[in-house]
Design an enzyme around this catalytic site. Structure first.
Site, PDB file in Angstrom:
ATOM      1  N   GLY A 177      34.862  40.123  35.976  1.00 13.57           N
ATOM      2  CA  GLY A 177      35.610  40.454  34.924  1.00 13.57           C
ATOM      3  C   GLY A 177      36.729  39.743  34.963  1.00 13.57           C
ATOM      4  N   ASP A 178      37.585  39.557  33.862  1.00 12.92           N
ATOM      5  CA  ASP A 178      39.231  38.875  33.977  1.00 12.92           C
ATOM      6  C   ASP A 178      39.061  37.522  34.140  1.00 12.92           C
ATOM      7  OD1 ASP A 178      40.095  41.470  32.823  1.00 12.92           O
ATOM      8  OD2 ASP A 178      40.099  42.053  34.823  1.00 12.92           O
ATOM      9  N   GLU A 179      37.747  36.620  33.912  1.00 15.93           N
ATOM     10  CA  GLU A 179      37.913  35.448  34.455  1.00 15.93           C
ATOM     11  C   GLU A 179      38.662  34.566  33.540  1.00 15.93           C
ATOM     12  OE1 GLU A 179      35.016  37.299  33.924  1.00 15.93           O
ATOM     13  OE2 GLU A 179      33.817  37.409  35.547  1.00 15.93           O
ATOM     14  N   LYS A 224      37.618  34.631  30.078  1.00 18.01           N
ATOM     15  CA  LYS A 224      36.595  34.551  28.821  1.00 18.01           C
ATOM     16  C   LYS A 224      37.204  34.716  27.373  1.00 18.01           C
ATOM     17  CE  LYS A 224      34.747  38.420  30.089  1.00 18.01           C
ATOM     18  NZ  LYS A 224      35.695  38.605  31.381  1.00 18.01           N
ATOM     19  N   GLY A 230      39.364  43.486  28.145  1.00 16.16           N
ATOM     20  CA  GLY A 230      40.618  43.212  27.767  1.00 16.16           C
ATOM     21  C   GLY A 230      40.545  41.383  27.742  1.00 16.16           C
ATOM     22  N   HIS A 231      40.739  41.074  26.514  1.00 18.08           N
ATOM     23  CA  HIS A 231      40.683  39.831  26.384  1.00 18.08           C
ATOM     24  C   HIS A 231      42.021  38.967  25.870  1.00 18.08           C
ATOM     25  CE1 HIS A 231      36.071  40.036  26.262  1.00 18.08           C
ATOM     26  NE2 HIS A 231      36.471  40.429  27.210  1.00 18.08           N
ATOM     27  N   GLN A 277      33.098  41.862  30.606  1.00 16.81           N
ATOM     28  CA  GLN A 277      33.073  42.003  31.933  1.00 16.81           C
ATOM     29  C   GLN A 277      32.574  40.828  32.613  1.00 16.81           C
ATOM     30  OE1 GLN A 277      31.682  44.800  29.663  1.00 16.81           O
ATOM     31  NE2 GLN A 277      34.011  45.451  29.535  1.00 16.81           N
ATOM     32  N   THR A 285      43.526  46.194  30.092  1.00 12.86           N
ATOM     33  CA  THR A 285      43.335  47.277  29.489  1.00 12.86           C
ATOM     34  C   THR A 285      44.252  48.521  30.138  1.00 12.86           C
ATOM     35  OG1 THR A 285      41.026  46.443  28.818  1.00 12.86           O
ATOM     36  CG2 THR A 285      41.381  49.125  28.753  1.00 12.86           C
ATOM     37  N   GLY A 316      46.362  48.100  32.810  1.00 11.84           N
ATOM     38  CA  GLY A 316      47.627  47.928  33.534  1.00 11.84           C
ATOM     39  C   GLY A 316      47.649  47.863  35.158  1.00 11.84           C
ATOM     40  N   PRO A 347      47.122  47.114  38.760  1.00  7.88           N
ATOM     41  CA  PRO A 347      47.225  45.949  39.713  1.00  7.88           C
ATOM     42  C   PRO A 347      45.599  45.511  40.056  1.00  7.88           C
ATOM     43  CG  PRO A 347      47.972  47.507  40.542  1.00  7.88           C
ATOM     44  CD  PRO A 347      47.869  48.330  39.649  1.00  7.88           C
ATOM     45  N   SER A 351      40.531  24.998  33.168  1.00  3.32           N
ATOM     46  CA  SER A 351      41.650  25.445  32.480  1.00  3.32           C
ATOM     47  C   SER A 351      42.835  25.584  33.316  1.00  3.32           C
ATOM     48  CB  SER A 351      41.101  26.872  32.011  1.00  3.32           C
ATOM     49  OG  SER A 351      42.257  27.582  31.450  1.00  3.32           O
ATOM     50  N   GLY A 362      46.086  26.531  32.652  1.00  3.61           N
ATOM     51  CA  GLY A 362      46.971  27.621  31.854  1.00  3.61           C
ATOM     52  C   GLY A 362      46.209  28.460  30.718  1.00  3.61           C
TER      53      GLY A 362
HETATM   54  P1  GDP Z   1      39.040  37.931  30.430  1.00  2.00           P
HETATM   55  O1  GDP Z   1      39.085  39.471  30.327  1.00  2.00           O
HETATM   56  O2  GDP Z   1      38.046  37.519  31.250  1.00  2.00           O
HETATM   57  O3  GDP Z   1      39.299  37.459  28.994  1.00  2.00           O
HETATM   58  O4  GDP Z   1      40.404  37.660  31.233  1.00  2.00           O
HETATM   59  P2  GDP Z   1      41.647  38.507  30.988  1.00  2.00           P
HETATM   60  O5  GDP Z   1      42.300  37.983  29.541  1.00  2.00           O
HETATM   61  O6  GDP Z   1      41.476  39.740  31.177  1.00  2.00           O
HETATM   62  O7  GDP Z   1      42.627  37.746  32.208  1.00  2.00           O
HETATM   63  C1  GDP Z   1      43.058  36.442  32.200  1.00  2.00           C
HETATM   64  C2  GDP Z   1      44.461  36.210  32.245  1.00  2.00           C
HETATM   65  O8  GDP Z   1      44.585  34.894  32.661  1.00  2.00           O
HETATM   66  C3  GDP Z   1      44.952  36.308  30.829  1.00  2.00           C
HETATM   67  O9  GDP Z   1      46.187  36.820  30.900  1.00  2.00           O
HETATM   68  C4  GDP Z   1      45.026  34.892  30.200  1.00  2.00           C
HETATM   69  O10 GDP Z   1      46.129  34.674  29.495  1.00  2.00           O
HETATM   70  C5  GDP Z   1      45.338  34.015  31.855  1.00  2.00           C
HETATM   71  N1  GDP Z   1      44.541  32.851  31.725  1.00  2.00           N
HETATM   72  C6  GDP Z   1      43.364  32.563  31.297  1.00  2.00           C
HETATM   73  N2  GDP Z   1      42.937  31.165  31.497  1.00  2.00           N
HETATM   74  C7  GDP Z   1      44.034  30.810  32.409  1.00  2.00           C
HETATM   75  C8  GDP Z   1      44.403  29.712  33.381  1.00  2.00           C
HETATM   76  O11 GDP Z   1      43.932  28.608  33.314  1.00  2.00           O
HETATM   77  N3  GDP Z   1      45.718  29.580  33.783  1.00  2.00           N
HETATM   78  C9  GDP Z   1      46.470  30.518  34.036  1.00  2.00           C
HETATM   79  N4  GDP Z   1      47.332  30.457  34.761  1.00  2.00           N
HETATM   80  N5  GDP Z   1      46.260  31.846  33.186  1.00  2.00           N
HETATM   81  C10 GDP Z   1      45.103  31.873  32.400  1.00  2.00           C
HETATM   82  P1  IMO Z   2      36.750  42.073  30.668  1.00  2.00           P
HETATM   83  O1  IMO Z   2      35.886  41.873  29.494  1.00  2.00           O
HETATM   84  C1  IMO Z   2      37.408  43.867  34.971  1.00  2.00           C
HETATM   85  C2  IMO Z   2      35.391  47.815  35.455  1.00  2.00           C
HETATM   86  C3  IMO Z   2      36.370  48.868  35.816  1.00  2.00           C
HETATM   87  C4  IMO Z   2      35.548  49.877  36.735  1.00  2.00           C
HETATM   88  C5  IMO Z   2      34.139  49.626  36.229  1.00  2.00           C
HETATM   89  C6  IMO Z   2      33.356  50.433  35.075  1.00  2.00           C
HETATM   90  O2  IMO Z   2      38.387  42.181  30.294  1.00  2.00           O
HETATM   91  O3  IMO Z   2      36.277  41.524  31.901  1.00  2.00           O
HETATM   92  P2  IMO Z   2      33.966  51.130  32.574  1.00  2.00           P
HETATM   93  O4  IMO Z   2      35.358  51.684  31.907  1.00  2.00           O
HETATM   94  O5  IMO Z   2      33.434  50.198  32.099  1.00  2.00           O
HETATM   95  O6  IMO Z   2      32.965  52.294  32.759  1.00  2.00           O
HETATM   96  O7  IMO Z   2      34.316  50.907  34.215  1.00  2.00           O
HETATM   97  O8  IMO Z   2      34.013  48.370  35.399  1.00  2.00           O
HETATM   98  N1  IMO Z   2      35.718  47.087  34.227  1.00  2.00           N
HETATM   99  C7  IMO Z   2      36.299  45.900  33.982  1.00  2.00           C
HETATM  100  N2  IMO Z   2      36.906  45.182  35.124  1.00  2.00           N
HETATM  101  N3  IMO Z   2      37.433  43.620  33.190  1.00  2.00           N
HETATM  102  C8  IMO Z   2      36.831  44.214  32.474  1.00  2.00           C
HETATM  103  O9  IMO Z   2      36.415  43.511  31.265  1.00  2.00           O
HETATM  104  C9  IMO Z   2      36.303  45.557  32.819  1.00  2.00           C
HETATM  105  N4  IMO Z   2      35.346  46.318  32.210  1.00  2.00           N
HETATM  106  C10 IMO Z   2      35.194  47.176  32.919  1.00  2.00           C
HETATM  107  O10 IMO Z   2      37.658  48.753  36.156  1.00  2.00           O
HETATM  108  O11 IMO Z   2      35.486  49.314  37.809  1.00  2.00           O
HETATM  109 MG    MG Z   3      39.942  41.047  30.840  1.00  2.00          MG
END
Ligand code: GDP
Ligand code: IMO
Ligand code: MG
Length: 433
Positions: free
Chosen positions: A12-14, A16, A40-41, A223, A299, A301, A303, A418, A420
């Protein structure tokens, strides 16, 4: 290409959200198919930041149709808050559709998520406590509440008459001093239903018709592959099918309809929650990624744990999603590191492991085997602008070697790089092929 699925390849948090918003420019529909407000996107438009938990990342392009599919678990209170917030910021909600079959996160799901996390000890995943797991459990156990139930007082009341005493028993057994009130829940959820009624629809019909008309439909994964309930790091993942196959189940389309699957790969690895993480860095490099990459949960906060890119994980994602293309994100975050490592395989009890193991005890004992590459320097915003404008060839040589390495390890081409969080900070390779 009309049906394109975007999935996370890691935990997750790539990025997307940013990538979905980028592709959404050409799309007619943007569809969420699983997960809930555990996601959290983050999307940046100019210098404005938007964070979405339930709304698909196409919502900022108000002419597009956005869909919350049947596979999503919907917390209607959170959804209404998100809609209010976005309206306040000047965006019209014209084209939102919510599946009548989507399951609803009820107040007791959130309470039980918190209680069970405490009791689970070594099994706890560090959930977001949004009620995701308990809501999906009820869906599978066949006593869930669906969006359509919120539209009819009699139906919802009948369900709650049966459900509330059961959930009350569960809370009592857990020794919690919480009293559920059927009347309060009924009133609150009927009020939500009243407000959401105009969006509730048979979204499978809508999407299939759109595909018949050759509209472009983007399926936005939440995720990541390794959080998938079947294919992820059980029991430390989430409760839905996050992989590309989930797009069929979670929206009601057949597998042949999918034209392309795109995997989003962050240039390093992060994890929010517990469980084994072979390439985790507990040193200044991990700290560097966390601070420069802003790796704090959107989602919760919390770390995020950070580490080197793990090709064992990414190759697994290539396989279970049948990825057609990769998108590399956040490669800019690695700028300034002298050396950069990429995990090629694991070593476990003197044996080499190339394929991601199912056994968490094995995974916990795996030592990453690294390839080491030279890093590249810092670039100012103007220098990035110039490189983005010129395209891939203008990127620093060592960054291109890093990207070549990923290509070689996966055998999959890249579509976007990407560099930034903003829309313009994207190198689009589609014209290069
Ligand atoms: P998601 O859950 O896959 O949509 O990713 P998140 O939004 O939770 O986390 C990605 C974070 O990296 C966000 O704060 C984005 O604004 C930021 N972000 C996305 N792409 C890039 C990138 O290529 N470079 C940098 N520095 N930040 C990025
Ligand atoms: P996005 O879409 C990163 C993790 C939680 C926990 C496990 C199970 O922003 O990439 P849950 O509340 O789903 O039952 O928690 O999955 N988790 C994520 N980690 N990004 C997410 O979504 C996540 N959604 C759930 O931290 O370990
Ligand atoms: Mg996220």
């Amino acid at each position: 290409m009309t049906a394109i699925v975007i999935v996370g390849t890691q935990w997750g948090d790539e990025g997307k959200g940013k990538i979905t918003d980028y592709y959404a420019e050409d799309a007619d529909y943007v569809v969420r198919f699983q997960g809930g407000n555990n996601a959290g996107h983050t999307i940046m438009v100019g210098d404005e930041t938007f964070k979405f938990h339930l709304l698909p990342s196409g919502i900022l392009r108000t002419e597009k149709k956005v869909v919350i599919g049947n596979g999503v678990v919907v917390d209607p209170i959170v959804l209404l808050d998100e809609l209010t917030e976005i309206k306040k910021r000047g965006f019209a909600i014209k084209n939102l559709y919510i599946s009548d079959r989507a399951h609803v996160i009820m107040p007791y799901h959130k309470i039980i998520d918190g209680i069970e996390e405490k009791l689970k000890k070594g099994f706890k995943a560090g959930t977001t406590k949004r009620g995701i797991g308990p809501c999906y459990s009820d869906k599978i156990a066949r006593f869930g509440v669906r969006m359509i139930d919120l539209l009819d007082k009699e139906t919802l009341e009948k369900k709650l008459d049966i459900l509330i005493p059961i959930k009350q028993k569960t809370l009592d057994i857990y020794g919690e001093n919480i009293k559920l009130s059927k009347i309060d829940i009924l009133e609150e959820y009927l009020a939500c239903g009243e407000k959401l009624k105009k969006y509730v629809a048979d979204t499978s019909l809508l999407i299939n018709n759109a595909l018949d008309e050759k509209k472009m439909v983007l399926f936005e994964g939440a995720q990541g592959t390794h959080l998938d309930i079947d294919h992820g790091i059980y029991p430390f993942g989430t409760s839905s099918n996050t992989i590309a196959g989930g797009a069929c189940i979670g929206t009601g389309i057949g597998p042949q309809r999918i034209d392309k699957v795109i995997g989003v790969v962050k240039a390093y690895t992060s994890r929010v929650g517990t469980g084994p993480f072979p390439t985790e860095l507990d040193d200044e490099n991990g700290e560097y990624m966390r601070e420069k990459g802003g790796e704090y949960g959107t989602t919760t906060g919390r770390p995020r744990r950070c580490g080197w890119l793990d090709m064992v994980m990414v190759r697994f994602a290539v396989r279970v999603n049948a990825l057609d293309a990769l998108v590399i994100t956040k490669i800019d975050v690695l700028s300034g590191l002298k050396n950069i490592k990429i995990c090629r395989e694991y070593e476990h009890k003197e044996k080499i492991i190339r394929d991601f193991p199912a056994d968490m005890n094995v995974l916990a004992d795996c030592k990453p085997v690294y390839d080491e590459l030279d890093g590249w320097g810092y670039y100012s915003k103007d220098e990035w602008k110039r490189m983005v404008k010129k395209g891939y060839e203008a990127l620093p040589d060592n960054m291109k070697l890093y990207l070549d390495h990923i290509r070689k390890e996966t055998g999959v081409e890249m579509e976007l790089i990407s560099v930034g969080p903003r829309r313009w900070e994207t190198i689009d390779m589609r014209s290069h092929h």
